[in-house]
Write a protein that holds these residues in place. Sequence first.
Motif, PDB file in Angstrom:
ATOM      1  N   SER A  71       0.823  -1.207   0.000  1.00  0.00           N
ATOM      2  CA  SER A  71       0.000   0.000   0.000  1.00  0.00           C
ATOM      3  C   SER A  71       0.858   1.258   0.000  1.00  0.00           C
ATOM      4  N   ARG A  72       1.918   1.261   0.806  1.00  0.00           N
ATOM      5  CA  ARG A  72       2.803   2.430   0.883  1.00  0.00           C
ATOM      6  C   ARG A  72       3.567   2.626  -0.423  1.00  0.00           C
ATOM      7  N   VAL A  73       4.024   1.535  -0.996  1.00  0.00           N
ATOM      8  CA  VAL A  73       4.774   1.643  -2.249  1.00  0.00           C
ATOM      9  C   VAL A  73       3.883   2.170  -3.365  1.00  0.00           C
ATOM     10  N   ARG A  74       2.663   1.659  -3.467  1.00  0.00           N
ATOM     11  CA  ARG A  74       1.754   2.123  -4.518  1.00  0.00           C
ATOM     12  C   ARG A  74       1.405   3.598  -4.343  1.00  0.00           C
ATOM     13  N   ALA A  75       1.348   4.060  -3.089  1.00  0.00           N
ATOM     14  CA  ALA A  75       1.004   5.460  -2.829  1.00  0.00           C
ATOM     15  C   ALA A  75       2.189   6.391  -3.067  1.00  0.00           C
ATOM     16  N   ASP A  76       3.374   5.985  -2.586  1.00  0.00           N
ATOM     17  CA  ASP A  76       4.534   6.881  -2.624  1.00  0.00           C
ATOM     18  C   ASP A  76       5.439   6.657  -3.825  1.00  0.00           C
ATOM     19  N   GLN A  96      -6.676  -9.786  -2.685  1.00  0.00           N
ATOM     20  CA  GLN A  96      -6.562  -8.434  -2.154  1.00  0.00           C
ATOM     21  C   GLN A  96      -5.291  -7.764  -2.647  1.00  0.00           C
ATOM     22  N   ALA A  97      -4.190  -8.511  -2.663  1.00  0.00           N
ATOM     23  CA  ALA A  97      -2.922  -7.942  -3.112  1.00  0.00           C
ATOM     24  C   ALA A  97      -2.995  -7.520  -4.576  1.00  0.00           C
ATOM     25  N   LEU A  98      -3.591  -8.357  -5.415  1.00  0.00           N
ATOM     26  CA  LEU A  98      -3.711  -8.017  -6.828  1.00  0.00           C
ATOM     27  C   LEU A  98      -4.615  -6.808  -7.027  1.00  0.00           C
ATOM     28  N   ARG A  99      -5.687  -6.724  -6.252  1.00  0.00           N
ATOM     29  CA  ARG A  99      -6.580  -5.562  -6.359  1.00  0.00           C
ATOM     30  C   ARG A  99      -5.891  -4.281  -5.906  1.00  0.00           C
ATOM     31  N   MET A 100      -4.946  -4.414  -4.984  1.00  0.00           N
ATOM     32  CA  MET A 100      -4.221  -3.245  -4.488  1.00  0.00           C
ATOM     33  C   MET A 100      -3.089  -2.829  -5.425  1.00  0.00           C
ATOM     34  N   GLY A 101      -2.848  -3.617  -6.467  1.00  0.00           N
ATOM     35  CA  GLY A 101      -1.855  -3.210  -7.464  1.00  0.00           C
ATOM     36  C   GLY A 101      -0.613  -4.052  -7.531  1.00  0.00           C
ATOM     37  N   ALA A 102      -0.576  -5.199  -6.844  1.00  0.00           N
ATOM     38  CA  ALA A 102       0.585  -6.076  -6.939  1.00  0.00           C
ATOM     39  C   ALA A 102       0.727  -6.591  -8.366  1.00  0.00           C
ATOM     40  N   ALA A 103       1.961  -6.680  -8.839  1.00  0.00           N
ATOM     41  CA  ALA A 103       2.196  -7.173 -10.187  1.00  0.00           C
ATOM     42  C   ALA A 103       1.987  -8.678 -10.276  1.00  0.00           C
ATOM     43  N   ASP A 104       2.292  -9.404  -9.173  1.00  0.00           N
ATOM     44  CA  ASP A 104       2.162 -10.860  -9.165  1.00  0.00           C
ATOM     45  C   ASP A 104       2.325 -11.331  -7.726  1.00  0.00           C
TER      46      ASP A 104
END
Length: 333
Positions: A71-76, A96-104
């Motif tokens: 979450s912090r990495v995607r925001a900052d 949840q991780a994929l929905r939050m923007g994880a690549a894999d």
Amino acid sequence: FMDEGSARPRVLIVDDTRFDREVALDAIGDAAQVETAGSAEDALVALRRAPVDLVLTDLHLPGLSGIELLSRVRADHPDTDVILIRAHASVDSAVQALRMGAADYLNKPVHVDELALVVRRTLERRRLQAENVHLRDLLATVEDCRALAASLEPAEIHTIALDVLLARLGRAQGLAIFHRAANLGSDDVVLRGWQEPGAESLRAALIGEKPIDVEAMPQPSVLEGGPLLETVRDAGVQPGRMLAVPIHGRASEGGVLLLPESERRFGDKDLEIARLVAAHAQAAIQHALSSTTSPAPTTPATSSPRSTTRFVAPSATAPNSRCSSSTSIASSW
């Protein structure tokens, strides 16, 4: 990042277990420059120190979890990809991780070959995306350069070229210097992004100096030293390095665009865009000079000859201003 031409991508491995960090290091091999961290907090410190292309993190960490780090990495750091490694985690956490923007994501125990495949696939996707973005930038640069063909005033061509280059490279500061032939009058300096009184000092230093030896700069390059850069520094500007983009005119005429380097260093793709702008500007100047030296028509004109309007500079007190001087300049840089 991977934008720096031949530079390898950078990967940050985050795991509180040394063995797992070593496994990840072996899997990545020489595909990237690798840094490691034992916690999410240490990883955030490392990211503030230097950006990376990919974060490879365990889901369960002491302190902040892998999900919280994501979450912090995607925001900052939205340009950074994240791969999560999970042990005894539910399918819901992976979704949840994929929905939050994880690549894999990967499951423990991690096989070296599988991890290597996922990392290389992610880095290759990033490389292809960067290439597509760069191709779009080149096409947009060509479109922006169309404005150069409409001008018959060399000083105005330099100004337009400077504005195009700043826009395409996403830079805020730059300047253009154009040296006219002796029979045409003065030098011109155009500044973008400097405030007074620094702008006036820089303008005075550049106008009072020798003409630019454009022939000594056959193509755009990044200057780390030399008389031109020393003149800029003597005027109170400390750019470190500067991108110099020569624009060749005719005889003693010519000019150069200068962009100071910021925290984001100039890369190979910046130089490619600079070469494209310089080529279009040079073609526009050659057209302008040939138009002004063409012989007068032998048939009587039915209307008054077309006049060429000289580019009118904004007020000298404005930050983005141009100055002319009749100072005689004898020798080259």
